[in-house]
Motif scaffolding. Structure first.
Motif, PDB file in Angstrom:
ATOM      1  N   VAL A 136       0.815  -1.176  -0.058  1.00 54.12           N
ATOM      2  CA  VAL A 136      -0.500   0.160   0.191  1.00 54.12           C
ATOM      3  C   VAL A 136       0.933   0.984   0.239  1.00 54.12           C
ATOM      4  CG1 VAL A 136      -1.923   1.407   1.681  1.00 54.12           C
ATOM      5  CG2 VAL A 136      -2.108  -0.978   1.502  1.00 54.12           C
ATOM      6  N   LEU A 137       1.652   1.189   0.688  1.00 53.95           N
ATOM      7  CA  LEU A 137       2.495   2.125   1.133  1.00 53.95           C
ATOM      8  C   LEU A 137       3.576   2.645   0.031  1.00 53.95           C
ATOM      9  CD1 LEU A 137       4.537   2.216   4.653  1.00 53.95           C
ATOM     10  CD2 LEU A 137       2.901   4.117   3.655  1.00 53.95           C
ATOM     11  N   LYS A 138       3.932   1.406  -1.417  1.00 52.48           N
ATOM     12  CA  LYS A 138       4.635   0.963  -2.496  1.00 52.48           C
ATOM     13  C   LYS A 138       3.676   2.271  -3.799  1.00 52.48           C
ATOM     14  CE  LYS A 138       6.781  -1.160  -6.026  1.00 52.48           C
ATOM     15  NZ  LYS A 138       5.773  -0.975  -7.036  1.00 52.48           N
ATOM     16  N   LEU A 139       2.642   1.850  -3.345  1.00 50.61           N
ATOM     17  CA  LEU A 139       1.289   2.597  -4.527  1.00 50.61           C
ATOM     18  C   LEU A 139       1.028   3.806  -3.716  1.00 50.61           C
ATOM     19  CD1 LEU A 139      -1.716   0.183  -4.339  1.00 50.61           C
ATOM     20  CD2 LEU A 139       0.228   0.365  -6.209  1.00 50.61           C
ATOM     21  N   ALA A 140       1.035   4.309  -3.097  1.00 50.49           N
ATOM     22  CA  ALA A 140       0.890   5.887  -2.493  1.00 50.49           C
ATOM     23  C   ALA A 140       2.026   6.694  -2.443  1.00 50.49           C
ATOM     24  CB  ALA A 140       0.152   6.044  -1.098  1.00 50.49           C
ATOM     25  N   LEU A 141       2.841   6.099  -2.325  1.00 48.43           N
ATOM     26  CA  LEU A 141       4.474   6.893  -2.499  1.00 48.43           C
ATOM     27  C   LEU A 141       4.727   6.707  -3.996  1.00 48.43           C
ATOM     28  CD1 LEU A 141       6.121   6.450   1.220  1.00 48.43           C
ATOM     29  CD2 LEU A 141       4.809   8.175   0.195  1.00 48.43           C
ATOM     30  N   SER A 142       4.669   6.316  -5.146  1.00 47.51           N
ATOM     31  CA  SER A 142       5.608   6.187  -5.732  1.00 47.51           C
ATOM     32  C   SER A 142       4.640   6.475  -7.167  1.00 47.51           C
ATOM     33  CB  SER A 142       5.392   4.392  -6.490  1.00 47.51           C
ATOM     34  OG  SER A 142       4.098   4.110  -6.853  1.00 47.51           O
ATOM     35  N   GLY A 143       3.531   6.668  -6.453  1.00 45.09           N
ATOM     36  CA  GLY A 143       2.152   7.426  -7.399  1.00 45.09           C
ATOM     37  C   GLY A 143       1.392   6.447  -8.079  1.00 45.09           C
ATOM     38  N   ALA A 144       2.130   4.917  -8.143  1.00 45.75           N
ATOM     39  CA  ALA A 144       1.559   4.590  -8.765  1.00 45.75           C
ATOM     40  C   ALA A 144      -0.954   4.413  -8.370  1.00 45.75           C
ATOM     41  CB  ALA A 144       1.694   3.100  -9.041  1.00 45.75           C
ATOM     42  N   TYR A 145      -0.839   4.055  -7.162  1.00 45.13           N
ATOM     43  CA  TYR A 145      -1.942   4.332  -6.799  1.00 45.13           C
ATOM     44  C   TYR A 145      -3.369   5.192  -7.903  1.00 45.13           C
ATOM     45  CZ  TYR A 145      -2.551   9.874  -5.354  1.00 45.13           C
ATOM     46  OH  TYR A 145      -2.276  10.774  -5.670  1.00 45.13           O
ATOM     47  N   ALA A 181       1.826  -5.005 -11.529  1.00 46.18           N
ATOM     48  CA  ALA A 181       1.419  -3.639 -11.834  1.00 46.18           C
ATOM     49  C   ALA A 181      -0.264  -3.607 -12.466  1.00 46.18           C
ATOM     50  CB  ALA A 181       1.004  -2.920 -10.761  1.00 46.18           C
ATOM     51  N   PRO A 182      -1.239  -4.158 -12.466  1.00 49.16           N
ATOM     52  CA  PRO A 182      -2.227  -3.464 -13.820  1.00 49.16           C
ATOM     53  C   PRO A 182      -2.476  -1.760 -13.892  1.00 49.16           C
ATOM     54  CG  PRO A 182      -3.952  -4.388 -11.568  1.00 49.16           C
ATOM     55  CD  PRO A 182      -1.460  -4.596 -10.846  1.00 49.16           C
ATOM     56  N   PRO A 183      -2.529  -2.136 -15.411  1.00 49.36           N
ATOM     57  CA  PRO A 183      -2.346  -0.626 -15.574  1.00 49.36           C
ATOM     58  C   PRO A 183      -3.793   0.135 -15.394  1.00 49.36           C
ATOM     59  CG  PRO A 183      -2.829  -1.803 -17.180  1.00 49.36           C
ATOM     60  CD  PRO A 183      -2.358  -2.909 -16.758  1.00 49.36           C
ATOM     61  N   ALA A 184      -3.302   1.647 -15.796  1.00 46.11           N
ATOM     62  CA  ALA A 184      -5.065   2.502 -15.848  1.00 46.11           C
ATOM     63  C   ALA A 184      -5.889   1.992 -16.775  1.00 46.11           C
ATOM     64  CB  ALA A 184      -4.009   3.626 -15.837  1.00 46.11           C
ATOM     65  N   LEU A 185      -7.084   2.032 -16.532  1.00 49.47           N
ATOM     66  CA  LEU A 185      -7.571   1.359 -17.571  1.00 49.47           C
ATOM     67  C   LEU A 185      -7.574   2.686 -18.878  1.00 49.47           C
ATOM     68  CD1 LEU A 185     -11.125   1.675 -15.178  1.00 49.47           C
ATOM     69  CD2 LEU A 185     -10.259   0.232 -16.114  1.00 49.47           C
ATOM     70  N   GLY A 186      -8.225   1.193 -19.944  1.00 46.19           N
ATOM     71  CA  GLY A 186      -8.249   2.366 -20.435  1.00 46.19           C
ATOM     72  C   GLY A 186      -8.825   2.009 -22.326  1.00 46.19           C
ATOM     73  N   PRO A 226       0.621  11.844 -15.605  1.00 43.68           N
ATOM     74  CA  PRO A 226       1.040  11.402 -14.024  1.00 43.68           C
ATOM     75  C   PRO A 226      -1.073  10.863 -14.278  1.00 43.68           C
ATOM     76  CG  PRO A 226       2.200  13.645 -14.340  1.00 43.68           C
ATOM     77  CD  PRO A 226       1.240  13.801 -15.700  1.00 43.68           C
ATOM     78  N   ASP A 227      -1.557  11.538 -13.824  1.00 48.13           N
ATOM     79  CA  ASP A 227      -2.948  10.951 -13.557  1.00 48.13           C
ATOM     80  C   ASP A 227      -4.168  10.971 -14.561  1.00 48.13           C
ATOM     81  OD1 ASP A 227      -5.022  10.360 -12.504  1.00 48.13           O
ATOM     82  OD2 ASP A 227      -5.516  12.435 -11.317  1.00 48.13           O
TER      83      ASP A 227
END
Length: 233
Positions: A17-26, A87-92, A228-229
């Protein structure tokens, strides 16, 4: 499940969870406003695991439990491996073509739209553009060039769209905002290619019959890196 394994599992979950939050992958899964809560929850889980480890070490022994019925806790490792390894990518584009139907954009809160930003071709979000197309009867978009950013979708042969996913909370509630692109400029581009389009609206093209999808005539098409988002909010 043994106590040692439980503690390791907590560390891995909190670390993921921290990796997601701090890397921006969240940002692939939730809105930016949830980042502080992800950091707090991930840190809390890691802290709890650390306290449990210290307590067991001080006790000088681990509490052993029976192994009966302990398969399900190990399933919690699956999302951890997914985050760290694949890690699954963002929706496309796949999400756009799977869910073709769309409702009309919600009416704005104000009675009138503000003036368009100044400039020869102001940059609008896909959501603002679609909302203006459906609800703004002032004609502000008629004969006005605007810039839009999104990814390429080919929902059918000889059909090309510019799309962006909009979320309210997380990717589970995502809806597609899209426009039809005329001409050959984007037709040869691969799906999910991010582009900036300077275009003009064809008035009257967004109707209930085509799921309120407006048609635009591109003036320029420029490939751009994904933001990024990738979602709009």
């Amino acid at each position: 499940m043994r106590r040692e394994a439980q503690n390791i599992l907590l560390v891995l979950l909190g670390g993921a969870v921290l990796k997601l939050a701090l890397s921006g992958a969240y940002l692939r899964y939730v809105t930016p406003s949830l980042q502080p809560w992800l950091v707090v929850s991930g840190a809390a889980v890691v802290l709890l695991a650390g306290v449990a480890i210290v307590r067991d070490v001080r006790a000088g022994h681990a509490v052993h439990q029976h192994e009966h019925g302990t398969r399900s806790p190990w399933l919690l490792l699956l999302p951890v491996f997914a985050i760290f390894l694949v890690a699954p990518p963002a929706l496309g584009s796949d999400s756009v073509t799977r869910d073709r139907a769309a409702a009309a954009p919600a009416a704005p809160e104000g009675a009138k739209f503000p003036p368009l930003p100044p400039g020869e071709a102001p940059l609008l979000s896909m959501s603002e553009f679609a909302t203006r197309v459906v609800w703004d009867d002032s004609g502000a978009l008629n004969d006005r060039a605007v810039r839009l950013q999104g990814f390429v979708v080919h929902p059918a042969p000889r059909t090309t769209q510019l799309a962006r996913m909009r979320i309210s909370c997380c990717a589970a509630d995502a809806t597609a905002v899209k426009v039809d692109l005329t001409g050959p400029g984007a037709a040869a581009l691969p799906v999910d290619t991010w582009i900036e389009v300077t275009a003009r609206l064809r008035p009257g093209t967004a109707t209930q019959a085509n799921d309120y999808t407006p048609t635009v005539d591109p003036l320029t098409i420029t490939p751009i890196p994904p933001p990024p988002d990738t979602y709009e909010h």
